[in-house]
Design a protein around this motif. Structure first.
Motif, short mmCIF file in Angstrom:
data_model
loop_
_atom_site.label_atom_id
_atom_site.label_comp_id
_atom_site.label_asym_id
_atom_site.label_seq_id
_atom_site.Cartn_x
_atom_site.Cartn_y
_atom_site.Cartn_z
N HIS A 81 1.00 -1.19 0.18
CA HIS A 81 0.08 -0.10 -0.05
C HIS A 81 1.15 1.18 0.01
N LEU A 82 1.19 1.90 -1.24
CA LEU A 82 2.36 2.79 -1.35
C LEU A 82 1.88 4.06 -0.55
N ALA A 133 12.49 7.22 -0.08
CA ALA A 133 11.97 7.01 -1.56
C ALA A 133 11.70 5.57 -1.50
N VAL A 134 10.78 5.10 -2.44
CA VAL A 134 10.59 4.00 -2.87
C VAL A 134 10.72 4.00 -4.46
N GLU A 135 11.65 2.98 -5.01
CA GLU A 135 11.92 2.94 -6.26
C GLU A 135 11.16 1.59 -6.90
N ASP A 136 10.36 1.59 -7.80
CA ASP A 136 9.60 0.66 -8.41
C ASP A 136 10.32 -0.13 -9.53
N LYS A 137 10.87 -1.26 -9.31
CA LYS A 137 11.45 -2.03 -10.51
C LYS A 137 10.54 -2.61 -11.36
N GLY A 152 10.28 -6.54 -8.16
CA GLY A 152 10.43 -6.02 -6.76
C GLY A 152 10.41 -4.30 -6.80
N ALA A 153 10.81 -4.04 -5.68
CA ALA A 153 10.92 -2.48 -5.30
C ALA A 153 12.14 -2.41 -4.54
N SER A 168 3.96 -1.61 -7.58
CA SER A 168 3.01 -1.04 -6.83
C SER A 168 3.28 0.78 -6.93
N GLY A 169 4.13 1.04 -7.50
CA GLY A 169 4.53 2.58 -7.65
C GLY A 169 5.48 3.01 -6.79
#
Length: 284
Positions: A2-3, A106-110, A115-116, A147-148
């Motif tokens: 849940h981003l 930060a979250v980096e979406d692969k 994965g992220a 998930s963004g």
């Protein structure tokens, strides 16, 4: 994942009171004192003139395993600790009260199925509010791609230079090393109980990644800082393979023109790199 919940989460500050016993126990978990008549190492495990190992900042004021909370929807079983770094702004005391302030940068979406990558930062302050250290960790969320993302991810560490290392340090670990290190706060059963370790894909318990980083800290202090913790002001590593307690860790050090070093660590017994793309800032 849940981003929005992850992005909007605000951590409560964490207060951590620690004393000389905690500082000594952390150093023992890294193998300091293996030579009980070495005065340089004794200063990290004996209360008379006790010094704190700089990497202790990574375990002080820890927020707990927050990613396991169901509201975030993270596939926490598949999380891997990817990278860890710290920058020391003021010497870490051997005892006292510190406060940890956490945020997710930060979250980096692969991408779906890929994965992220989550970037988390801790600012460690003393009781008066002075900044002691900035500590960053990178978590690879193997089950949460697609998930963004948000924020700006720091640049990935560069590969090590080619050539022969300028210094090599070999440090042995004990078969019970993980059982000692876990007393500093990380009680994940894969480091102690063979059954959970097998469920995670290992034939026996593995050493904590942060313990391996601490052993690399020990090697750098010995080889390039005269065992003076004030001279090691920053350090970063990428975790590449697990270490099994009882193995010998070889740290290969490459000197840089700016006075810092690059380094990697390998298991002597298996000849595999366990820490990679390391760098450290050393003054003096």
């Amino acid at each position: 994942m849940h981003l929005a919940k992850v992005r909007d989460h605000r951590f409560a500050p964490v207060e951590h009171r620690f004393d000389a016993r905690d500082t000594i126990l952390y150093a023992l978990g890294l193998g300091f004192g293996a030579d009980p008549v070495d005065p340089a190492e004794l200063s990290f495990v004996y209360e008379d003139g006790l010094k704190a190992v700089p990497s202790i900042c990574v375990i002080l004021a820890h927020p707990g395993f927050w990613a396991k909370q169901p509201e975030f929807g993270i596939d926490w079983v598949r999380i891997l600790h990817g990278e860890q770094s710290f920058e020391i702004h003021r010497p870490i005391p051997a005892a006292g009260v510190v406060h940890g302030e956490y945020e997710i940068e930060a979250v980096e979406d692969k991408g779906a199925g890929k994965g992220a990558v989550l970037h988390q930062v801790k600012r460690l302050r003393d009781a008066s509010g002075c900044l002691l250290a900035t500590v960053r960790s990178v978590l690879f969320l193997r089950g949460d791609g697609g998930s963004g993302g948000f924020g700006t991810s720091p640049a990935a560490p560069a590969p090590l230079p080619d050539g022969t290392p300028d210094a090599v340090v070999e440090l042995s670990t004990l078969p019970q090393q993980a059982l000692i290190y876990r007393l500093s706060g990380d009680y994940n059963p894969i480091h102690a109980d063979p059954a959970p370790a097998r469920a995670a894909g290992f034939d026996r318990p593995i050493l904590h990644g942060l313990c391996t980083m601490g052993i690399a800290t020990r090697a750098l202090l010995r080889a390039r800082a005269g065992n003076d913790p004030a001279r090691l002001t920053a350090m970063a590593v990428r975790f590449s393979k697990p270490v099994f307690p009882g193995e010998t860790i070889i740290t290969e050090i490459f000197d840089q023109d700016d006075g810092g070093v690059r380094f990697r660590c390998r298991s002597k017994e298996r000849n595999v790199v366990v820490l990679d793309r390391g760098h450290a800032a050393i003054t003096g």
